[in-house]
Design a protein around this motif. Sequence first.
Motif, PDB file in Angstrom:
ATOM      1  N   ARG A 150      52.246 -11.696 -59.389  1.00 24.79           N
ATOM      2  CA  ARG A 150      51.713 -11.887 -60.745  1.00 24.79           C
ATOM      3  C   ARG A 150      50.282 -12.438 -60.703  1.00 24.79           C
ATOM      4  NH1 ARG A 150      56.958 -14.390 -61.476  1.00 24.79           N
ATOM      5  NH2 ARG A 150      58.404 -12.882 -62.389  1.00 24.79           N
ATOM      6  N   VAL A 151      50.047 -13.418 -59.833  1.00 20.89           N
ATOM      7  CA  VAL A 151      48.698 -13.981 -59.723  1.00 20.89           C
ATOM      8  C   VAL A 151      47.731 -12.938 -59.185  1.00 20.89           C
ATOM      9  CG1 VAL A 151      47.272 -15.733 -58.593  1.00 20.89           C
ATOM     10  CG2 VAL A 151      49.532 -16.340 -59.467  1.00 20.89           C
ATOM     11  N   TYR A 152      48.200 -12.172 -58.185  1.00 22.85           N
ATOM     12  CA  TYR A 152      47.360 -11.085 -57.661  1.00 22.85           C
ATOM     13  C   TYR A 152      46.944 -10.137 -58.778  1.00 22.85           C
ATOM     14  CZ  TYR A 152      46.431  -6.383 -56.055  1.00 22.85           C
ATOM     15  OH  TYR A 152      45.869  -5.145 -55.917  1.00 22.85           O
ATOM     16  N   HIS A 153      47.913  -9.719 -59.597  1.00 23.21           N
ATOM     17  CA  HIS A 153      47.650  -8.770 -60.676  1.00 23.21           C
ATOM     18  C   HIS A 153      46.632  -9.341 -61.660  1.00 23.21           C
ATOM     19  CE1 HIS A 153      49.617  -5.726 -63.708  1.00 23.21           C
ATOM     20  NE2 HIS A 153      48.300  -5.581 -63.603  1.00 23.21           N
ATOM     21  N   ALA A 154      46.852 -10.578 -62.077  1.00 26.67           N
ATOM     22  CA  ALA A 154      45.942 -11.198 -63.038  1.00 26.67           C
ATOM     23  C   ALA A 154      44.551 -11.378 -62.431  1.00 26.67           C
ATOM     24  CB  ALA A 154      46.501 -12.546 -63.487  1.00 26.67           C
TER      25      ALA A 154
END
Length: 239
Positions: A150-154
Amino acid sequence: MSDRVVPEPQRRRRRPTKQGVVLSAELIVDTALRLVGQHGADALTVRRLGAALGSDPSAVYRYFRNTDDLLLAVADELIGRAQHGWQPTGDWRADLRAIGLRIHAKYQAHPQAALLAAHRTTGRAHEIAAVEAILGVLRTAGFPDPEAVRVYHAFVDQSLGFAVLDAAALALPAAAQAADLRVWQASYARVDAATHPHIAATAHLLAADMRRSGYPYALELLLDAAEARLRATDPDPDS
């Protein structure tokens, strides 16, 4: 067109072009970046590439199936250039900050290409290496896998989103860029405090801040949020 693409060893035996250079995928991508930078998205055609390379336009098809295949190669090249020389330090915040700022800076150096390529998913070597590196930073820092993704995506969407937004502004003619800045200095500076008290109180700050990208500050906000979520997943935050 896909059956025209020639394996790399056979390409190297091609004769030099009229300009005395031997074609390669790397040369074609570099030339495409230059043409797009000088003339915009419409320059990415086989005809214009052939003219710039001093070769028959059909020679491009020995390296790329079509112009979209070439565009993906251009997108992957920008990703590679952004990460060239980067090495992890072990400080996850510093590492992500460096990656994000590198992405933003490289796309600003090629604004026309950024508008064409930043939203594409290439699945090629440089992109795969970048995804591996970012996930490696997050997983090594202790983010659980679902949170790391999720952090990667954001993080990536924020980086590319600002890169495209700022690239679009840089791609404007100089007169249009100057006109946009004058709006903050003129129109917003003159609003009536009785009807727009918040703009009136901050107009001088707006005029100064809008001269630079909001990305570095937005990146810090994202890193702060990610750090807070990492601490929330640590069963012993004092350990």
